[in-house]
Design an enzyme around this catalytic site. Structure first.
Site, mmCIF file in Angstrom:
data_model
loop_
_atom_site.group_PDB
_atom_site.id
_atom_site.type_symbol
_atom_site.label_atom_id
_atom_site.label_comp_id
_atom_site.label_asym_id
_atom_site.label_seq_id
_atom_site.Cartn_x
_atom_site.Cartn_y
_atom_site.Cartn_z
ATOM 1 C CB CYS A 380 -0.973 -0.041 1.174
ATOM 2 S SG CYS A 380 -2.388 1.069 0.994
ATOM 3 C CG HIS A 519 -3.614 -3.925 2.822
ATOM 4 N ND1 HIS A 519 -2.677 -3.465 3.725
ATOM 5 C CD2 HIS A 519 -4.212 -2.826 2.302
ATOM 6 C CE1 HIS A 519 -2.705 -2.144 3.753
ATOM 7 N NE2 HIS A 519 -3.629 -1.730 2.897
ATOM 8 C CD GLU A 521 -1.333 -6.738 4.920
ATOM 9 O OE1 GLU A 521 -1.707 -5.630 5.318
ATOM 10 O OE2 GLU A 521 -0.865 -6.929 3.767
#
Length: 547
Positions: A380, A519, A521
């Site tokens: 990001c 994102h 993750e």
């Protein structure tokens, strides 16, 4: 119709209700049941989206664009069940719904009260999708006794009362403090916590007791007697080296069996724990270690980057290495050389964030990684800083920066290589935004498709040229700089399907340098590591052999 498990906490906060809920969900899955987990938070914010990470930790984003509590990340990582907007609610959202209904006239002019209107709204939320799963696990945030939690406790009391007997149970987490002077575990705080529950009409069926020391049989019997639960339903929760040991640890203590006994499910299906046995094996049997620097701005609170740290752990499991994470404050080298702070790391990760603070340090981290061939993953804002670094130091745009920082300062200081998202496609609709729009819920949120360049590093990592990832951002790299940056070796290797929004950049002349606007993750799991983190840790492992 689902059976409901309501998880509450007492004595102190941060006992691990979210982890216990997630671990229990995974154990029920191991016995062949389907589950869904929910979080009910008593705070008055509508959602955590505009809350500082220092206040609330990470904001977890769902595929359908909800900004939620970080516990939903635990739920997904342990069960693999994608969370939805309907899996997270706050008092702020509940009261907003009630007041909107009142304004529309839905209550036909009645006096609006906590009971029944607020509690009914909570009960309606709890019941969403109850026909879809075997078990619905609902965690109540905060601790018993908190004034803001009372409407939720009353709602789950009513909910259980409205349902057939045996369809709802209560699981309560408490702390057994240890007094070193007397060498004793003290049960009184647990007794008082249960007494507080009973005073509002709730009686726990299962007690999960956090303890740093083994719970003697005598103390277990005492807790059972004075808290009015079966001795087999007093479950010990000891500290663990890794949270991913929790399913096996709770199973060893009989938590899942206690739950099935409370529901009178007999005979109970035998659990298949091979997935978690493999996870535990990968945690404890590693082949070396790697050192990764996370260069961020919220490093004083690790929960601000909870999913990133866990995704790195997952990448370590996939490569059978231990990942040693160091939290590096980007502000430390905002105006000085980054090298003394970043030397010796096998890889560098720059995560997301908002605002200008610490961004010059993040830019220098990207520069250090590029110039020294250190594996770099920018997420990001971390991707945007890598693009600004490339524009300034390689492509000749010396004043490159972000409109976000000029917007904060109220004057133009930068050539905006990064600018606010003006419009994008969501489903079949076009979404438009202005730079000065209200902040809450106005970002590009949730899952979006991206098309990867064939033959690129990132396409090789994913093993595909079509992906879907979760987003949470208000600013975007300006496509107008694509040709200038690609001319110096920074490829825009991932784009939105319409070719208008940059999703991924990578340096073609670097061993491993990737920046992503989304994102990754948020979708990583211990038994299914995200491809980017898996390969990032592999690159760090390879680099560790060269250092």
């Amino acid at each position: 119709m689902a059976r409901f498990i309501f998880i509450t906490g007492g004595v102190v906060s941060s006992l691990g209700k979210g982890l216990a809920s997630a671990a229990l969900g995974s154990l029920l899955q191991a016995r062949g049941f389907s589950v869904r987990l929910r979080k009910l938070d008593p705070y008055l914010n509508v959602d955590p989206g505009t809350m500082s990470p220092f206040e609330h930790g990470e904001v977890f984003v769902t595929d359908d664009g909800a900004e939620t509590d970080l516990d939903l990340g635990h739920y997904e990582r342990f069960t693999g069940v994608p969370a939805r907007k309907t899996d997270s609610i706050s008092s702020g959202r509940i009261y907003t719904n009630v007041l909107n209904k009142e304004r529309r006239g839905d209550y036909l002019g009645k006096t609006i009260q906590v009971i029944p209107h607020v509690t009914n709204e909570i009960k309606d939320f709890i019941a969403i999708g109850e026909d879809e799963v075997d078990f619905m696990l609902c965690e109540i945030g905060g601790t018993v006794g908190d004034i803001e939690g009372l409407p939720f406790f009353e709602a789950i009391r009513q909910f259980s009362h409205d349902r057939p007997r045996g369809q709802c149970i209560y699981m309560h987490l408490t702390l057994l403090p240890y007094l070193a002077a007397s060498g004793e575990l003290k049960t009184k705080p647990t007794q008082h916590s249960v007494k507080e529950m009973q005073s509002i009409g709730l009686a726990p069926d299962i007690l999960v007791c956090r303890s740093e020391h083994p719970i003697p049989e005598k103390e277990r019997e005492k807790i059972a007697l004075f808290c009015n639960v079966r001795k087999e339903s007093v479950v010990a929760a000891y500290d663990l080296k890794s949270i991913y040991e929790a399913p096996l640890a709770y199973h060893a203590q009989g938590l899942d069996q206690a739950v099935l006994d409370a529901f009178e499910i007999n005979p109970a299906p035998k659990p298949d724990l091979r997935v978690w046995e493999d996870v535990a094996d990968r945690i404890h049997n590693t082949d070396g270690e790697v050192n990764v620097a996370i260069v961020g701005k919220y490093t004083q609170l690790e929960d601000a980057y909870k999913s990133i740290k866990e995704a790195l752990t997952h990448g370590g499991m996939a490569n059978r290495v231990k990942v040693n994470v160091s939290w590096v404050d980007a502000e430390v080298f905002d105006s000085t050389d980054a090298a003394p702070y970043l030397e010796g790391y096998h890889a560098i990760l720059v995560p997301g964030g908002f605002g200008e603070r610490g961004t010059e340090g993040k830019i220098k981290a990207a520069q250090y990684a590029r110039e020294n061939n250190i594996p770099y993953l920018g997420i990001c804002l971390g991707m945007q800083m890598a693009v600004i670094e490339a524009a300034r130091n390689v492509a000749g745009v010396s004043t490159a920066g972000s409109e976000e920082f000029d917007h904060e300062a109220g004057k133009k200081r930068f050539e905006p290589v990064v600018y606010h998202l003006k419009e994008w496609v969501q489903g079949n609709a076009k979404v438009s935004r202005k730079a000065d729009d209200a902040k809450g819920g106005t970002m590009r949120l949730g899952a979006y498709d991206a098309t990867l360049m064939a033959g690129s590093k990132v396409a090789d990592v994913y093993g595909s040229t079509a992906i879907e990832e979760r987003h949470r951002h208000r600013y975007e790299v300006d496509i107008a700089y694509k040709d200038k940056l690609e001319a110096v070796g920074m490829k825009f290797s991932g784009m939105s399907p319409d070719g208008r929004l940059p999703e991924i950049v990578e340096w073609t002349n670097h061993p491993w340098f990737i920046g992503v606007q989304f994102h990754p993750e948020l979708k990583s799991k211990p038994f299914d590591p995200h491809p980017l983190f898996k390969d990032f840790v592999r690159a760090a492992k390879d680099n560790s052999r060269l250092v």
